[in-house]
Design a protein around this motif. Structure first.
Motif, PDB file in Angstrom:
ATOM      1  N   ASN A  68       0.861  -1.178   0.000  1.00 47.32           N
ATOM      2  CA  ASN A  68       0.000   0.000   0.000  1.00 47.32           C
ATOM      3  C   ASN A  68       0.893   1.221   0.000  1.00 47.32           C
ATOM      4  O   ASN A  68       1.705   1.412   0.905  1.00 47.32           O
ATOM      5  CB  ASN A  68      -0.918   0.014   1.215  1.00 47.32           C
ATOM      6  CG  ASN A  68      -1.939  -1.097   1.169  1.00 47.32           C
ATOM      7  OD1 ASN A  68      -2.424  -1.443   0.092  1.00 47.32           O
ATOM      8  ND2 ASN A  68      -2.259  -1.679   2.312  1.00 47.32           N
ATOM      9  N   VAL A  69       0.751   2.050  -1.013  1.00 45.95           N
ATOM     10  CA  VAL A  69       1.582   3.229  -1.158  1.00 45.95           C
ATOM     11  C   VAL A  69       0.805   4.431  -0.646  1.00 45.95           C
ATOM     12  O   VAL A  69      -0.312   4.702  -1.108  1.00 45.95           O
ATOM     13  CB  VAL A  69       1.998   3.443  -2.630  1.00 45.95           C
ATOM     14  CG1 VAL A  69       2.821   4.692  -2.785  1.00 45.95           C
ATOM     15  CG2 VAL A  69       2.746   2.235  -3.140  1.00 45.95           C
ATOM     16  N   ASN A  70       1.392   5.133   0.297  1.00 42.29           N
ATOM     17  CA  ASN A  70       0.791   6.364   0.796  1.00 42.29           C
ATOM     18  C   ASN A  70       1.286   7.506  -0.090  1.00 42.29           C
ATOM     19  O   ASN A  70       2.420   7.958   0.031  1.00 42.29           O
ATOM     20  CB  ASN A  70       1.167   6.586   2.256  1.00 42.29           C
ATOM     21  CG  ASN A  70       0.464   7.779   2.844  1.00 42.29           C
ATOM     22  OD1 ASN A  70      -0.334   8.446   2.188  1.00 42.29           O
ATOM     23  ND2 ASN A  70       0.743   8.043   4.107  1.00 42.29           N
ATOM     24  N   LEU A  71       0.439   7.958  -0.996  1.00 47.80           N
ATOM     25  CA  LEU A  71       0.839   8.949  -1.979  1.00 47.80           C
ATOM     26  C   LEU A  71       1.087  10.332  -1.379  1.00 47.80           C
ATOM     27  O   LEU A  71       1.733  11.166  -2.001  1.00 47.80           O
ATOM     28  CB  LEU A  71      -0.217   9.042  -3.082  1.00 47.80           C
ATOM     29  CG  LEU A  71      -0.461   7.761  -3.869  1.00 47.80           C
ATOM     30  CD1 LEU A  71      -1.583   7.952  -4.866  1.00 47.80           C
ATOM     31  CD2 LEU A  71       0.802   7.308  -4.563  1.00 47.80           C
ATOM     32  N   SER A  72       0.613  10.568  -0.168  1.00 43.88           N
ATOM     33  CA  SER A  72       0.787  11.891   0.425  1.00 43.88           C
ATOM     34  C   SER A  72       2.202  12.119   0.965  1.00 43.88           C
ATOM     35  O   SER A  72       2.602  13.268   1.157  1.00 43.88           O
ATOM     36  CB  SER A  72      -0.228  12.109   1.546  1.00 43.88           C
ATOM     37  OG  SER A  72       0.013  11.179   2.596  1.00 43.88           O
ATOM     38  N   VAL A  73       2.963  11.056   1.191  1.00 43.87           N
ATOM     39  CA  VAL A  73       4.316  11.228   1.738  1.00 43.87           C
ATOM     40  C   VAL A  73       5.400  11.210   0.663  1.00 43.87           C
ATOM     41  O   VAL A  73       6.573  11.399   0.970  1.00 43.87           O
ATOM     42  CB  VAL A  73       4.635  10.146   2.809  1.00 43.87           C
ATOM     43  CG1 VAL A  73       3.683  10.248   3.975  1.00 43.87           C
ATOM     44  CG2 VAL A  73       4.604   8.763   2.198  1.00 43.87           C
TER      45      VAL A  73
END
Length: 156
Positions: A68-73
């Protein structure tokens, strides 16, 4: 069905590797180098095939642990700056020469990536590129056209 971001990236890398392999086959070599075991086309062609194989395997095989990639970081500004530096590097390497353009590209890239110790930036750019260029030009007899070094009289 949900496709993971890493599968999409692998598919894009597969397309990129296919284009890279196509352009690697377009590299022209000298007539006496055509049947040599290693020439200017050899490594790029193997690299293209490796990219195709590994990215295809990643796309086809099931993921054991989906990521799961956290696009906000993600740091988009730094990434786009590096892409811009690579484009400028590609446009200037033939006019300025390998030594100066690669050294300046490395200095700017280290700075963008957060390195602030100028001694390390200098050691890992100018001397490293000079050593690599000596290995290519002096030991392996691979000629790199370098207008800057010709201008200052180091290369003929």
């Amino acid at each position: 069905m949900k496709i993971s971001p890493s599968k999409i990236i692998s598919l894009l890398f597969f397309i990129f590797s296919g284009f890279y392999l196509y352009t690697a086959h377009q590299i022209q070599v000298f007539a006496f180098d055509e049947n040599a075991a290693f020439n200017a086309k050899t490594f790029p062609i193997y690299l293209g095939y490796a990219g195709l194989i590994f990215s295809a395997l990643y796309v086809v095989l099931p993921e054991t642990k989906p990521s799961n990639v956290n696009l906000s970081v993600l740091d988009y500004k730094r990434t786009l700056t590096l892409v811009f530096l690579m484009i400028i590097y590609g446009l200037t390497i033939l006019r300025v020469g390998y030594f100066l353009s690669t050294s300046i590209f490395l200095v700017l890239s280290y700075f963008v990536l957060g390195e602030r110790k100028w001694i390390w930036i200098f050691i890992l750019s100018f001397p490293f590129v000079a050593i690599f260029m000596y290995l290519l030009h002096g030991l392996l007899n691979i000629y790199l056209r370098d207008p800057f070094l010709q201008y200052i009289g180091i290369m003929g």
